[in-house]
Write an enzyme that holds these catalytic residues in place. Structure first.
Site, short mmCIF file in Angstrom:
data_model
loop_
_atom_site.label_atom_id
_atom_site.label_comp_id
_atom_site.label_asym_id
_atom_site.label_seq_id
_atom_site.Cartn_x
_atom_site.Cartn_y
_atom_site.Cartn_z
N HIS A 1 -3.76 -4.70 7.91
CA HIS A 1 -3.86 -3.54 8.80
C HIS A 1 -2.96 -3.74 10.02
O HIS A 1 -3.13 -4.67 10.78
CB HIS A 1 -5.29 -3.25 9.28
CG HIS A 1 -5.45 -1.81 9.66
ND1 HIS A 1 -5.88 -0.84 8.77
CD2 HIS A 1 -5.16 -1.16 10.80
CE1 HIS A 1 -5.88 0.33 9.36
NE2 HIS A 1 -5.43 0.17 10.58
N ARG B 1 -9.34 8.18 -1.08
CA ARG B 1 -10.31 8.60 -0.06
C ARG B 1 -11.18 9.72 -0.60
O ARG B 1 -10.75 10.50 -1.45
CB ARG B 1 -9.58 9.07 1.20
CG ARG B 1 -8.88 7.94 1.95
CD ARG B 1 -8.34 8.42 3.27
NE ARG B 1 -9.40 8.61 4.22
CZ ARG B 1 -9.66 7.77 5.24
NH1 ARG B 1 -8.92 6.71 5.44
NH2 ARG B 1 -10.66 8.01 6.06
N GLU C 1 -11.27 -9.28 2.97
CA GLU C 1 -10.00 -8.93 3.61
C GLU C 1 -10.30 -8.77 5.09
O GLU C 1 -11.12 -7.93 5.48
CB GLU C 1 -9.42 -7.64 3.01
CG GLU C 1 -8.10 -7.28 3.69
CD GLU C 1 -7.26 -6.30 2.89
OE1 GLU C 1 -7.31 -6.30 1.65
OE2 GLU C 1 -6.54 -5.52 3.55
N HIS D 1 -5.57 3.73 -1.79
CA HIS D 1 -6.90 4.09 -1.27
C HIS D 1 -7.23 5.51 -1.72
O HIS D 1 -6.61 6.47 -1.27
CB HIS D 1 -6.85 3.99 0.26
CG HIS D 1 -8.17 4.24 0.94
ND1 HIS D 1 -8.33 4.07 2.29
CD2 HIS D 1 -9.38 4.62 0.47
CE1 HIS D 1 -9.59 4.34 2.62
NE2 HIS D 1 -10.24 4.69 1.54
N GLU E 1 -8.57 0.64 -3.08
CA GLU E 1 -9.40 0.69 -1.87
C GLU E 1 -10.30 1.88 -1.97
O GLU E 1 -9.86 2.97 -2.38
CB GLU E 1 -8.50 0.90 -0.65
CG GLU E 1 -8.11 -0.34 0.06
CD GLU E 1 -7.35 0.02 1.31
OE1 GLU E 1 -7.79 0.91 2.06
OE2 GLU E 1 -6.30 -0.57 1.52
N ASN F 1 0.86 -1.19 0.00
CA ASN F 1 0.00 0.00 0.00
C ASN F 1 0.90 1.24 0.00
O ASN F 1 1.70 1.43 0.91
CB ASN F 1 -0.90 -0.05 1.25
CG ASN F 1 -1.86 1.12 1.31
OD1 ASN F 1 -1.49 2.25 1.00
ND2 ASN F 1 -3.09 0.86 1.71
N HIS G 1 1.01 6.16 1.90
CA HIS G 1 1.78 7.07 2.75
C HIS G 1 2.95 7.71 2.02
O HIS G 1 3.52 8.68 2.52
CB HIS G 1 2.17 6.39 4.05
CG HIS G 1 0.94 6.11 4.86
ND1 HIS G 1 0.09 7.11 5.26
CD2 HIS G 1 0.36 4.95 5.25
CE1 HIS G 1 -0.95 6.57 5.90
NE2 HIS G 1 -0.80 5.27 5.89
N THR H 1 -8.30 3.48 8.39
CA THR H 1 -9.54 2.69 8.36
C THR H 1 -9.66 1.94 9.68
O THR H 1 -8.97 0.96 9.91
CB THR H 1 -9.51 1.72 7.16
OG1 THR H 1 -9.07 2.45 6.02
CG2 THR H 1 -10.87 1.14 6.89
N ARG I 1 -7.00 12.79 0.77
CA ARG I 1 -5.93 13.26 1.67
C ARG I 1 -4.56 12.71 1.27
O ARG I 1 -3.55 13.29 1.61
CB ARG I 1 -6.24 12.94 3.12
CG ARG I 1 -6.15 11.48 3.47
CD ARG I 1 -6.24 11.26 4.95
NE ARG I 1 -7.56 11.52 5.46
CZ ARG I 1 -8.06 10.90 6.55
NH1 ARG I 1 -7.33 10.03 7.21
NH2 ARG I 1 -9.26 11.17 6.97
N1 PXP Z 1 -5.97 -3.18 4.04
C1 PXP Z 1 -6.90 -2.21 4.11
C2 PXP Z 1 -8.26 -2.53 3.60
C3 PXP Z 1 -6.60 -0.94 4.64
O1 PXP Z 1 -7.55 0.01 4.72
C4 PXP Z 1 -5.28 -0.68 5.06
C5 PXP Z 1 -4.93 0.67 5.58
O2 PXP Z 1 -5.02 1.61 4.58
C6 PXP Z 1 -4.34 -1.70 4.94
C7 PXP Z 1 -4.71 -2.95 4.45
C8 PXP Z 1 -2.90 -1.51 5.31
O3 PXP Z 1 -2.80 -1.18 6.66
P1 PXP Z 1 -1.40 -0.66 7.19
O4 PXP Z 1 -1.13 0.63 6.49
O5 PXP Z 1 -1.64 -0.51 8.66
O6 PXP Z 1 -0.38 -1.70 6.85
#
Ligand code: PXP
Length: 240
Positions: free
Chosen positions: A189, A48, A154, A46, A73, A10, A13, A104, A52
């Site tokens: 997550h 949003r 998920e 994602h 996402e 992901n 960030h 999330t 953001r």
């Molecule tokens: N899966 C989903 C559906 C999420 O919303 C997130 C957070 O954006 C993640 C995985 C990844 O989580 P993390 O950034 O804490 O690794």
């Protein structure tokens, strides 16, 4: 032997850091390319509602410039469904979204919103998109997810990552139930080098989506090393 667990990276960030100064650097699409070159099996981003971190143009570029499955996402809104239908990513993961949240924070209430969610799942599937629902490891939510026609769940590992007692067992039971209903099982997550192993031992898990830890740790070690190290932790645990 079970198939290797896929690692979805992901890159939200990277966009968070870029947006802190409003320019183009660091480019999340360049990070996605490096992640794929370093062995990531897919890229998650994602979009949003408040934009953001990831922007619409990031997604368009991810779709055209990155030769790996793109997992978009998104909240289950008409706006996002229309964007996904135009973009046609490999997969969409529907997540709950609240403007004031930092991330999330919980799973989607599929059982409480199935009338609204089911047509959206069907609309995405009709465009050839694989649909995943991000849910807590809760038997009612899993049954409701299967009933929408989504192909994937998920499982939210946030409570497990916080060290809450009994959460690994909840994830194990949820994965067993979901697979028995024909759902492919993913999880994510809050996963890190330290806590990913027990989740990777759950035999039904096919994919892990990890962001914050990987991008943060990449500051110290670089993205290629971090991805390789995470994959080594996952495959070591999955072999046992
Ligand atoms: N899966 C989903 C559906 C999420 O919303 C997130 C957070 O954006 C993640 C995985 C990844 O989580 P993390 O950034 O804490 O690794």
């Amino acid at each position: 032997m079970r198939p290797a667990i896929r690692l979805g990276v992901n890159i939200d960030h990277v966009a968070t850091v870029r947006n802190a100064r409003g320019g183009q650097h660091p480019d999340p699409v360049a990070a996605a390319l490096l992640a794929v070159q370093s062995g990531a099996d897919g890229i998650t981003a994602h979009l949003r509602e408040d934009r953001r971190h990831i922007r619409d143009t990031d997604l368009e570029r991810l779709r055209t410039e990155i030769d790996a499955p793109l997992n978009m996402e998104m909240a289950a809104t008409d706006e996002m469904v229309a964007i996904a239908q135009a973009l046609r990513p490999h997969a969409c993961c529907l997540v709950p979204e609240r403007r004031e949240e930092l991330t999330t924070e919980g799973g989607l209430d599929v059982a409480g919103q199935s009338d609204a969610l089911t047509p959206k799942v069907h609309a995405l599937k009709a465009n050839g998109i694989r649909v995943s629902l991000f849910i807590d490891p809760d038997p009612t939510q899993i049954a409701a997810a299967a009933a929408t026609g989504a192909q994937v769940v998920e499982l939210h590992t946030g409570a497990y990552a916080q060290g809450r007692a009994g959460e690994l067992e909840r994830l194990q039971r949820a994965a067993t139930q979901a697979a028995s209903l024909g759902l492919e099982v993913h999880a994510g997550h809050g996963l890190t080098y330290e806590n990913v192993g027990p989740v990777a031992t759950i035999p039904q898990i096919r994919e892990l989506n990890i962001g914050h830890f990987l991008i943060g740790q990449a500051i110290f070690d670089g993205l290629p090393t971090v991805i390789a190290t995470m994959q080594a932790h996952i495959s070591k645990a999955a072999e046992h």
